[in-house]
Design a protein around this motif. Structure first.
Motif, mmCIF file in Angstrom:
data_model
loop_
_atom_site.group_PDB
_atom_site.id
_atom_site.type_symbol
_atom_site.label_atom_id
_atom_site.label_comp_id
_atom_site.label_asym_id
_atom_site.label_seq_id
_atom_site.Cartn_x
_atom_site.Cartn_y
_atom_site.Cartn_z
ATOM 1 N N VAL A 183 50.806 48.156 83.255
ATOM 2 C CA VAL A 183 52.177 47.655 83.688
ATOM 3 C C VAL A 183 53.109 48.748 84.390
ATOM 4 C CG1 VAL A 183 54.343 46.551 83.443
ATOM 5 C CG2 VAL A 183 52.420 45.547 82.605
ATOM 6 N N CYS A 184 52.907 49.974 83.535
ATOM 7 C CA CYS A 184 53.819 51.141 83.864
ATOM 8 C C CYS A 184 53.275 52.094 85.351
ATOM 9 C CB CYS A 184 53.518 52.332 82.782
ATOM 10 S SG CYS A 184 54.590 51.842 81.366
ATOM 11 N N GLU A 185 51.910 51.899 85.422
ATOM 12 C CA GLU A 185 51.357 52.306 86.465
ATOM 13 C C GLU A 185 51.502 51.493 87.458
ATOM 14 O OE1 GLU A 185 49.781 55.255 86.996
ATOM 15 O OE2 GLU A 185 50.066 55.757 85.013
ATOM 16 N N LEU A 186 51.554 50.102 87.516
ATOM 17 C CA LEU A 186 51.813 49.241 88.533
ATOM 18 C C LEU A 186 53.226 49.428 89.000
ATOM 19 C CD1 LEU A 186 50.624 46.887 90.255
ATOM 20 C CD2 LEU A 186 51.279 45.404 88.567
ATOM 21 N N HIS A 187 54.096 49.482 87.874
ATOM 22 C CA HIS A 187 55.520 49.497 88.584
ATOM 23 C C HIS A 187 56.001 50.990 89.287
ATOM 24 C CE1 HIS A 187 59.879 49.120 88.212
ATOM 25 N NE2 HIS A 187 60.031 50.154 87.503
ATOM 26 N N LYS A 188 55.103 52.035 89.050
ATOM 27 C CA LYS A 188 55.290 53.450 89.639
ATOM 28 C C LYS A 188 54.869 52.983 91.221
ATOM 29 C CE LYS A 188 54.592 56.588 85.888
ATOM 30 N NZ LYS A 188 53.638 57.549 85.258
ATOM 31 N N LYS A 189 53.748 52.367 91.445
ATOM 32 C CA LYS A 189 53.277 51.945 92.953
ATOM 33 C C LYS A 189 54.370 51.240 93.736
ATOM 34 C CE LYS A 189 48.439 52.530 91.447
ATOM 35 N NZ LYS A 189 47.028 51.831 91.482
ATOM 36 N N ASP A 190 54.893 50.304 92.562
ATOM 37 C CA ASP A 190 55.808 49.320 93.482
ATOM 38 C C ASP A 190 57.089 50.076 93.913
ATOM 39 O OD1 ASP A 190 54.171 46.978 93.047
ATOM 40 O OD2 ASP A 190 55.270 46.391 91.154
ATOM 41 N N ILE A 191 57.416 50.971 93.080
ATOM 42 C CA ILE A 191 58.608 51.739 93.282
ATOM 43 C C ILE A 191 58.345 52.721 94.783
ATOM 44 C CG2 ILE A 191 60.089 53.881 92.613
ATOM 45 C CD1 ILE A 191 60.627 51.228 91.084
ATOM 46 N N PRO A 204 73.260 47.634 88.330
ATOM 47 C CA PRO A 204 72.355 47.360 89.032
ATOM 48 C C PRO A 204 70.983 48.021 89.055
ATOM 49 C CG PRO A 204 74.569 47.777 89.789
ATOM 50 C CD PRO A 204 74.502 48.185 88.399
ATOM 51 N N LYS A 205 70.962 49.297 88.392
ATOM 52 C CA LYS A 205 69.967 50.105 88.299
ATOM 53 C C LYS A 205 68.919 49.560 87.142
ATOM 54 C CE LYS A 205 72.062 54.280 89.937
ATOM 55 N NZ LYS A 205 72.492 55.847 89.738
ATOM 56 N N VAL A 206 69.203 48.694 86.391
ATOM 57 C CA VAL A 206 68.248 48.264 85.219
ATOM 58 C C VAL A 206 67.051 47.561 85.744
ATOM 59 C CG1 VAL A 206 68.484 46.670 83.138
ATOM 60 C CG2 VAL A 206 70.457 48.293 83.448
ATOM 61 N N LYS A 207 67.099 46.812 86.773
ATOM 62 C CA LYS A 207 66.176 45.972 87.558
ATOM 63 C C LYS A 207 65.104 46.775 87.896
ATOM 64 C CE LYS A 207 68.622 45.808 91.675
ATOM 65 N NZ LYS A 207 69.359 44.863 92.700
ATOM 66 N N TYR A 208 65.079 48.126 87.927
ATOM 67 C CA TYR A 208 64.172 48.936 88.230
ATOM 68 C C TYR A 208 63.370 49.773 87.037
ATOM 69 C CZ TYR A 208 65.873 48.451 93.040
ATOM 70 O OH TYR A 208 66.281 47.966 94.168
ATOM 71 N N GLU A 209 63.940 49.531 85.832
ATOM 72 C CA GLU A 209 63.434 50.263 84.603
ATOM 73 C C GLU A 209 62.270 49.676 84.427
ATOM 74 O OE1 GLU A 209 66.479 50.391 81.715
ATOM 75 O OE2 GLU A 209 67.826 51.611 82.766
ATOM 76 N N THR A 210 61.227 50.479 83.806
ATOM 77 C CA THR A 210 59.881 49.860 83.421
ATOM 78 C C THR A 210 59.975 49.034 82.391
ATOM 79 O OG1 THR A 210 58.932 52.262 84.015
ATOM 80 C CG2 THR A 210 57.720 50.724 82.479
ATOM 81 N N ARG A 213 58.048 41.770 91.924
ATOM 82 C CA ARG A 213 56.710 41.202 91.347
ATOM 83 C C ARG A 213 57.352 40.322 89.937
ATOM 84 N NH1 ARG A 213 51.787 42.949 91.780
ATOM 85 N NH2 ARG A 213 52.501 44.895 92.864
ATOM 86 N N HIS A 214 56.854 39.127 89.963
ATOM 87 C CA HIS A 214 57.311 38.018 88.923
ATOM 88 C C HIS A 214 56.064 38.091 88.077
ATOM 89 C CE1 HIS A 214 59.963 35.178 87.601
ATOM 90 N NE2 HIS A 214 59.111 34.257 87.534
#
Length: 322
Positions: A187-195, A213-219, A241-242
């Motif tokens: 999930v962490c790797e996928l989140h990095k790619k999404d960012i 507002p920035k919390v929604k981007y936290e892993t 990503r849901h």
């Protein structure tokens, strides 16, 4: 001059203000619309006790809906009058012919049958189902898990704001600890790619998005079991990503049960039933099981004593075999 809002838009606004789920929003809007159309598009302000009783009785007598469906429709109408139209219904005492309710003993799987189904599930669906059975989770609870809800150090799974509105901590199955750890890393790797691709935000409960507002981007807030693709949020139209879709999980479980050659109707909830029944068979007391399941009343949990009782009856030897 600002245009007056349509009734259903007012319903949606109130539902979102009260932080109800999107599925509840769709359900309530559906039944309110159905209620209005049943009375030839008459505005609810011009209707009352009699019209509600006529509608609910029709659902039971003509449409022959299940009790839960009739209750769902009634809940939607109550929400409309109380929360949206601010109508005091305390003196109405709505009396409608209720759909006949049947008490069903839940179907459960044996431990062997559980493992047969799980063996026929692949990849992420295998892990999700194992966690559902291993912790007795509802489908909505397991799919709503975030990275932050897993405490690998204390081997706990935290369920926040569940159906019963009672937060609870559950023991993480030791057999799943390593797999969950690997899943979090994925999930962490996928989140990095999404960012990197300009996405990376996730739906946040309540008003947390506005407060921080920035919390929604936290892993840590990312879903533990995310979808393969980014999709648009039906409410905000924001691409994000849901979590895995419930229908997709349900379909995979159904196919796996067919491959396991089980002659039982296997749904996601059967693993929760099986979890409770197997704990009871292992000698765990009813109160502890109640807390683990998050039931408000022990009476709800007591249904599993009936399941075990029926299983014990099956061990009775017929007089023909004496």
């Amino acid at each position: 001059m600002e245009a007056k809002k349509k009734l259903l838009d007012m319903v949606r606004d109130k539902i979102r203000f009260k932080h109800y789920s999107y599925s509840t929003e769709k359900t309530y809007v559906h039944w309110i619309k159905h209620y209005i159309f049943f009375h030839n598009k008459k505005h609810p302000v011009d209707m009352g006790k009699r019209e509600i009783e006529e509608y609910l009785t029709s659902l039971a007598v003509k449409s022959k809906v299940a009790p839960t469906t009739q209750n769902q429709a009634f809940s939607a109408i109550l929400f409309l009058y109380k929360e949206v139209l601010s109508v005091d219904m305390s003196e109405w005492n709505v009396q409608a012919l209720r759909a006949q309710e049947r008490k069903h003993v839940p179907v459960v799987l044996t431990k062997e049958e559980v493992h047969k189904v799980i063996e026929n599930l692949k990849g992420i669906y295998n892990l999700v189902t194992m966690l559902m059975y291993g912790c007795g989770l509802r489908m909505s609870e397991v799919l709503s898990l975030r990275v932050k809800d897993i405490d690998l150090g204390f081997e706990k799974v935290y369920i926040w704001d569940s159906k019963s509105l009672r937060d609870r901590a559950l023991p993480l199955p030791i057999k799943l600890k390593k797999r969950i750890e690997v899943q979090i890393e994925a999930v962490c790797e996928l989140h990095k790619k999404d960012i990197e691709n300009g996405y990376g935000s996730v739906y946040l409960p309540f008003a947390l998005d506005k407060k921080s507002p920035k919390v929604k981007y936290e892993t840590k807030w990312q879903y533990l079991f995310p979808m393969n693709n980014v999709s648009k949020d039906p409410r905000t139209q924001i691409a994000r990503r849901h979590h895995i879709h419930p229908k997709t999980l349900g379909r995979n479980i159904k196919v796996a049960s067919q491959k396991a050659n089980l002659n039982k109707r296997v749904t996601s909830h059967i693993f929760r039933h099986s979890y409770a029944t197997h704990l009871l068979q292992a000698g765990i007391d009813l109160r502890s099981i109640q807390e683990l399941l998050g039931h408000k009343s022990v009476e709800t949990t007591m249904i599993y004593t009936h399941v075990v009782s029926e299983m014990n009856k099956a061990k009775v030897i017929s007089p023909l075999d004496f």
